[in-house]
Design a protein around this motif. Sequence first.
Motif, short mmCIF file in Angstrom:
data_model
loop_
_atom_site.label_atom_id
_atom_site.label_comp_id
_atom_site.label_asym_id
_atom_site.label_seq_id
_atom_site.Cartn_x
_atom_site.Cartn_y
_atom_site.Cartn_z
N LYS A 73 -12.10 3.22 3.27
CA LYS A 73 -12.36 4.68 4.24
C LYS A 73 -11.38 5.44 4.32
O LYS A 73 -10.93 6.87 4.78
CB LYS A 73 -11.98 3.61 5.89
CG LYS A 73 -13.47 3.13 5.57
CD LYS A 73 -13.49 1.91 7.07
CE LYS A 73 -14.36 1.49 7.37
NZ LYS A 73 -14.53 0.48 7.95
N LEU A 74 -9.83 4.33 4.36
CA LEU A 74 -8.87 5.66 3.66
C LEU A 74 -8.88 6.56 3.22
O LEU A 74 -8.50 8.02 3.24
CB LEU A 74 -7.96 4.90 3.56
CG LEU A 74 -6.97 4.49 4.58
CD1 LEU A 74 -5.77 2.61 3.46
CD2 LEU A 74 -6.46 4.19 5.92
N GLU A 75 -9.45 6.40 1.57
CA GLU A 75 -9.63 8.29 0.79
C GLU A 75 -10.95 8.93 0.98
O GLU A 75 -9.79 10.04 1.68
CB GLU A 75 -10.47 7.41 -0.38
CG GLU A 75 -9.50 6.69 -1.11
CD GLU A 75 -9.92 5.96 -2.14
OE1 GLU A 75 -10.72 5.76 -2.44
OE2 GLU A 75 -9.06 5.08 -2.58
N ALA A 76 -11.15 8.13 2.19
CA ALA A 76 -12.86 9.23 3.13
C ALA A 76 -11.99 10.22 3.61
O ALA A 76 -12.27 11.20 4.98
CB ALA A 76 -13.46 8.77 3.55
N ALA A 77 -10.86 9.37 4.18
CA ALA A 77 -10.38 10.79 5.67
C ALA A 77 -9.50 11.05 5.19
O ALA A 77 -8.57 11.52 6.00
CB ALA A 77 -9.45 9.46 6.55
N PHE A 100 0.77 -11.67 4.62
CA PHE A 100 1.12 -10.64 4.58
C PHE A 100 2.97 -11.25 3.41
O PHE A 100 3.08 -10.71 2.51
CB PHE A 100 2.23 -10.68 5.73
CG PHE A 100 0.90 -9.48 5.73
CD1 PHE A 100 -0.05 -9.38 6.69
CD2 PHE A 100 1.39 -8.16 6.82
CE1 PHE A 100 -0.79 -9.21 7.36
CE2 PHE A 100 0.48 -6.95 6.90
CZ PHE A 100 -0.67 -7.83 7.52
N LYS A 101 3.10 -12.74 2.97
CA LYS A 101 4.06 -12.79 2.68
C LYS A 101 3.64 -12.73 0.45
O LYS A 101 4.62 -12.14 0.06
CB LYS A 101 4.82 -14.31 2.55
CG LYS A 101 5.70 -14.41 1.42
CD LYS A 101 6.41 -15.70 2.13
CE LYS A 101 7.80 -16.31 1.24
NZ LYS A 101 7.62 -17.29 1.19
N HIS A 102 2.29 -13.37 0.01
CA HIS A 102 1.71 -13.69 -1.08
C HIS A 102 0.49 -12.82 -0.90
O HIS A 102 0.15 -12.24 -2.22
CB HIS A 102 1.53 -14.67 -1.07
CG HIS A 102 3.01 -15.81 -1.53
ND1 HIS A 102 4.35 -15.49 -2.09
CD2 HIS A 102 3.37 -17.36 -0.56
CE1 HIS A 102 5.12 -16.58 -1.69
NE2 HIS A 102 4.86 -17.49 -0.97
N GLY A 103 -0.06 -11.95 -0.23
CA GLY A 103 -1.46 -11.41 -0.15
C GLY A 103 -1.16 -9.68 -0.36
O GLY A 103 -0.27 -9.31 -0.81
N ALA A 104 -2.45 -9.02 -1.11
CA ALA A 104 -2.75 -8.17 -1.06
C ALA A 104 -2.21 -7.37 -0.47
O ALA A 104 -3.24 -7.43 0.72
CB ALA A 104 -3.13 -7.98 -2.56
N LEU A 105 -1.39 -5.66 -0.31
CA LEU A 105 -1.14 -5.51 1.21
C LEU A 105 -1.93 -3.83 0.45
O LEU A 105 -1.32 -3.17 -0.49
CB LEU A 105 0.16 -5.08 1.50
CG LEU A 105 0.70 -6.26 2.36
CD1 LEU A 105 2.40 -6.31 2.47
CD2 LEU A 105 -0.14 -7.54 3.70
N ILE A 106 -1.79 -2.96 1.55
CA ILE A 106 -2.39 -1.54 1.84
C ILE A 106 -0.22 -1.36 2.51
O ILE A 106 -0.97 -1.64 4.10
CB ILE A 106 -3.18 -1.06 1.76
CG1 ILE A 106 -4.71 -1.54 1.10
CG2 ILE A 106 -2.85 0.49 2.52
CD1 ILE A 106 -5.76 -1.19 1.91
N ARG A 107 -0.72 -0.30 3.03
CA ARG A 107 0.65 0.87 2.91
C ARG A 107 0.20 2.43 3.45
O ARG A 107 0.76 2.71 2.50
CB ARG A 107 2.63 0.05 2.33
CG ARG A 107 3.27 1.17 3.86
CD ARG A 107 4.22 1.03 2.54
NE ARG A 107 5.80 1.12 3.76
CZ ARG A 107 6.77 1.04 3.04
NH1 ARG A 107 6.71 1.63 2.07
NH2 ARG A 107 7.84 1.79 4.35
N ALA A 108 -0.15 2.35 4.61
CA ALA A 108 -0.87 3.10 4.79
C ALA A 108 0.29 4.24 5.29
O ALA A 108 0.86 4.01 6.65
CB ALA A 108 -1.91 3.52 5.59
#
Length: 123
Positions: A73-77, A100-108
Amino acid sequence: MSRSQPRNLIRDAIIDRLSARADVDAHPCERRAGPTKYIAAFVNKRGTAFAVDLMSASKQPIWFLDRPELRSKLEAAGVDYELYPPKRGRNSNLHKIPGFKHGALIRAYPEDVDSAMRIVDML
């Protein structure tokens, strides 16, 4: 020693718009642990947590858990983002948000307030 929060009018407008939305609340961790001056944590009505980085003077980063459909969705936008795999360092204030401490995150990186609201709508 803590840093003072830089001036960022767009970030402040994003926080104001989020605070006024009926479908977004302050994350429960904000009430339990108290707010920090480094991030503002929120949760939408679907239970998706996200955080706005309060220490950026030029960009308005929004953090959330990584999911392939969100990347699409981010790429499409046309929204720029970075991936934060579990082993990559991150702002320690994010640790108060479950996962959020150990998870995979996105920073948009939204370009403006409206772009930030569209990102929140994607979540």
